[in-house]
Design an enzyme around this catalytic site. Sequence first.
Site, short mmCIF file in Angstrom:
data_model
loop_
_atom_site.label_atom_id
_atom_site.label_comp_id
_atom_site.label_asym_id
_atom_site.label_seq_id
_atom_site.Cartn_x
_atom_site.Cartn_y
_atom_site.Cartn_z
N PRO A 21 0.85 -1.20 0.00
CA PRO A 21 0.00 0.00 0.00
C PRO A 21 0.88 1.24 0.00
O PRO A 21 1.83 1.32 0.79
CB PRO A 21 -0.78 -0.11 1.32
CG PRO A 21 -0.05 -1.09 2.16
CD PRO A 21 0.81 -1.93 1.29
N ALA A 23 0.37 5.42 0.00
CA ALA A 23 -0.53 6.57 0.01
C ALA A 23 -0.22 7.48 -1.17
O ALA A 23 0.94 7.80 -1.43
CB ALA A 23 -0.39 7.33 1.33
N GLN A 75 -6.97 -1.20 3.32
CA GLN A 75 -6.16 -1.05 4.53
C GLN A 75 -6.78 -0.02 5.47
O GLN A 75 -7.03 1.11 5.06
CB GLN A 75 -4.72 -0.64 4.23
CG GLN A 75 -3.89 -0.67 5.52
CD GLN A 75 -2.48 -0.18 5.34
OE1 GLN A 75 -2.25 1.01 5.15
NE2 GLN A 75 -1.52 -1.09 5.42
N CYS A 105 2.78 2.34 10.12
CA CYS A 105 3.05 3.71 9.66
C CYS A 105 3.88 4.48 10.71
O CYS A 105 3.49 4.56 11.88
CB CYS A 105 1.74 4.43 9.37
SG CYS A 105 2.04 6.10 8.74
N LYS A 143 -0.21 -5.32 8.42
CA LYS A 143 1.07 -4.88 7.87
C LYS A 143 1.80 -4.14 8.98
O LYS A 143 1.28 -3.20 9.56
CB LYS A 143 0.86 -3.98 6.65
CG LYS A 143 2.19 -3.51 6.09
CD LYS A 143 2.03 -3.04 4.67
CE LYS A 143 3.34 -2.50 4.13
NZ LYS A 143 3.71 -1.20 4.71
N ASN A 204 8.83 -7.44 3.23
CA ASN A 204 8.80 -6.15 2.52
C ASN A 204 9.96 -5.27 2.98
O ASN A 204 10.44 -5.36 4.09
CB ASN A 204 7.45 -5.47 2.80
CG ASN A 204 7.43 -3.99 2.44
OD1 ASN A 204 7.28 -3.12 3.31
ND2 ASN A 204 7.58 -3.68 1.18
N GLY A 205 10.38 -4.39 2.05
CA GLY A 205 11.36 -3.37 2.39
C GLY A 205 12.64 -3.48 1.58
O GLY A 205 13.32 -4.50 1.60
N GLY A 228 7.33 -2.12 -2.81
CA GLY A 228 6.76 -0.79 -2.59
C GLY A 228 7.20 0.19 -3.66
O GLY A 228 6.80 0.09 -4.83
N ARG A 229 8.09 1.11 -3.28
CA ARG A 229 8.45 2.22 -4.18
C ARG A 229 8.97 1.80 -5.54
O ARG A 229 8.71 2.46 -6.55
CB ARG A 229 9.50 3.11 -3.48
CG ARG A 229 8.92 3.88 -2.32
CD ARG A 229 9.99 4.35 -1.38
NE ARG A 229 10.60 3.26 -0.64
CZ ARG A 229 11.60 3.39 0.20
NH1 ARG A 229 12.12 4.56 0.42
NH2 ARG A 229 12.08 2.34 0.84
C1 LIG Z 1 4.84 7.39 -0.38
C2 LIG Z 1 4.62 6.20 0.52
C3 LIG Z 1 3.34 5.94 0.98
C4 LIG Z 1 3.11 4.83 1.83
N1 LIG Z 1 1.84 4.57 2.24
C5 LIG Z 1 1.59 3.48 3.00
C6 LIG Z 1 0.27 3.14 3.41
O1 LIG Z 1 -0.72 3.83 3.08
N2 LIG Z 1 0.11 2.04 4.19
C7 LIG Z 1 1.17 1.24 4.58
O2 LIG Z 1 0.98 0.24 5.27
N3 LIG Z 1 2.42 1.54 4.19
C8 LIG Z 1 2.65 2.62 3.41
N4 LIG Z 1 3.93 2.88 2.99
C9 LIG Z 1 5.01 1.92 3.29
C10 LIG Z 1 5.16 0.92 2.13
O3 LIG Z 1 3.99 0.13 2.00
C11 LIG Z 1 6.38 0.00 2.31
O4 LIG Z 1 6.21 -0.73 3.49
C12 LIG Z 1 7.69 0.76 2.37
O5 LIG Z 1 7.76 1.72 1.35
C13 LIG Z 1 8.87 -0.21 2.27
O6 LIG Z 1 8.87 -0.89 1.04
P1 LIG Z 1 9.85 -0.44 -0.17
O7 LIG Z 1 11.22 -0.28 0.43
O8 LIG Z 1 9.73 -1.57 -1.16
O9 LIG Z 1 9.31 0.87 -0.69
C14 LIG Z 1 4.19 4.01 2.21
C15 LIG Z 1 5.47 4.29 1.75
C16 LIG Z 1 5.71 5.38 0.93
C17 LIG Z 1 7.11 5.66 0.46
#
Ligand SMILES: Cc1cc2nc3c(=O)[nH]c(=O)nc-3n(C[C@H](O)[C@H](O)[C@H](O)COP(=O)(O)O)c2cc1C
Length: 320
Positions: A21, A23, A75, A105, A143, A204-205, A228-229
Amino acid sequence: MNTNPLRLNHLLLSSNVLMAPLAGYTSWPFRMLCQELGAGLCFTEMVSANALKYKDKATEKLLYTTREERIRAVQLLGSDPAVMERAACSEALSGFDIIDINMGCPVPNIFKSGEGSALLADPRRAAAIIRGCKKSGKPVTVKTRVGIRQDELIAAEFTKMCEEAGADMVSIHGRSRSMMYDGTPYYDQIEQAKSAVSIPVIANGGIFSDSEAQHMLEATGADGVMIGRYALQDPYIFSRLTGRSVTEDKYSLLMGQLELTSRHYDETYTLTYMKKLASYCMKKRSGTKKYKQLLYHCGNVKEMKQILKAIFYEEEADRR
Ligand SMILES: Cc1cc2nc3c(=O)[nH]c(=O)nc-3n(C[C@H](O)[C@H](O)[C@H](O)COP(=O)(O)O)c2cc1C
């Protein structure tokens, strides 16, 4: 990578590569794209359980989905078990198959109000929230992160608590709250969590390439990975990891997103979303600075189409 379908309670996810997820990004159009490319499950961005009762336009947009989305996961963010239960059982969420609970979060105002990652420090409350959401009769997933601080990592015990309270799957961002979004994830914490429970655990991460996805899976023994990103920059990671054949290049893919978003959302929303997505898709490309300026000043969908064409037309060789 060896990917496979994943059972989540009575649901069968087409693959164990999930979209995180995010945002501002994981609204219905982007989830449809990830599904098409092979993601086994996508989630809405966090939706405040408190905000649900106001039925405002912004929340309505976050909750938009259609039957074309095969498995719909919403979520929820909140800290009051009764409010979370009411939200999970509400008519507003009747179109969703899965309730995911945000327990990760790190944002200060969310943390201070006891929501998101603050629940890592309040396992009794977290368990009550899970039990409350389970009253919806839907699979409930969580999560979370590996802990609040790096000197106090608790992934295994927290995941065990989630399972005992009735969670059907736990996705773990391998960083602590204090690390926010940087640093090497604690693979060993995810591995310990996986060993402590029998429900699926998703890692994740920090997955920013196919080989990092493979490494994450091997290092943690998790049942799947969550991207994620990196998926914003290179959504094809889903098709490569799942072996799905895709012929559309990035330009067609963005045009598809533009069409889909403008058909279902208003122009302001469409432009805001497309500007952010196109900027991510342009990352690591040279000579795109001038287009970024154009993109940010673009005032309507027609202009957006022209700019996207200018950016990507000559990059059709970039097919995958
Ligand atoms: C811009 C942005 C928005 C995010 N929004 C949410 C969210 O709404 N809910 C959530 O559980 N995690 C949120 N996350 C966390 C991501 O789901 C993820 O756990 C985190 O980015 C690590 O994964 P990555 O390194 O692959 O990006 C957000 C992260 C970013 C950067």
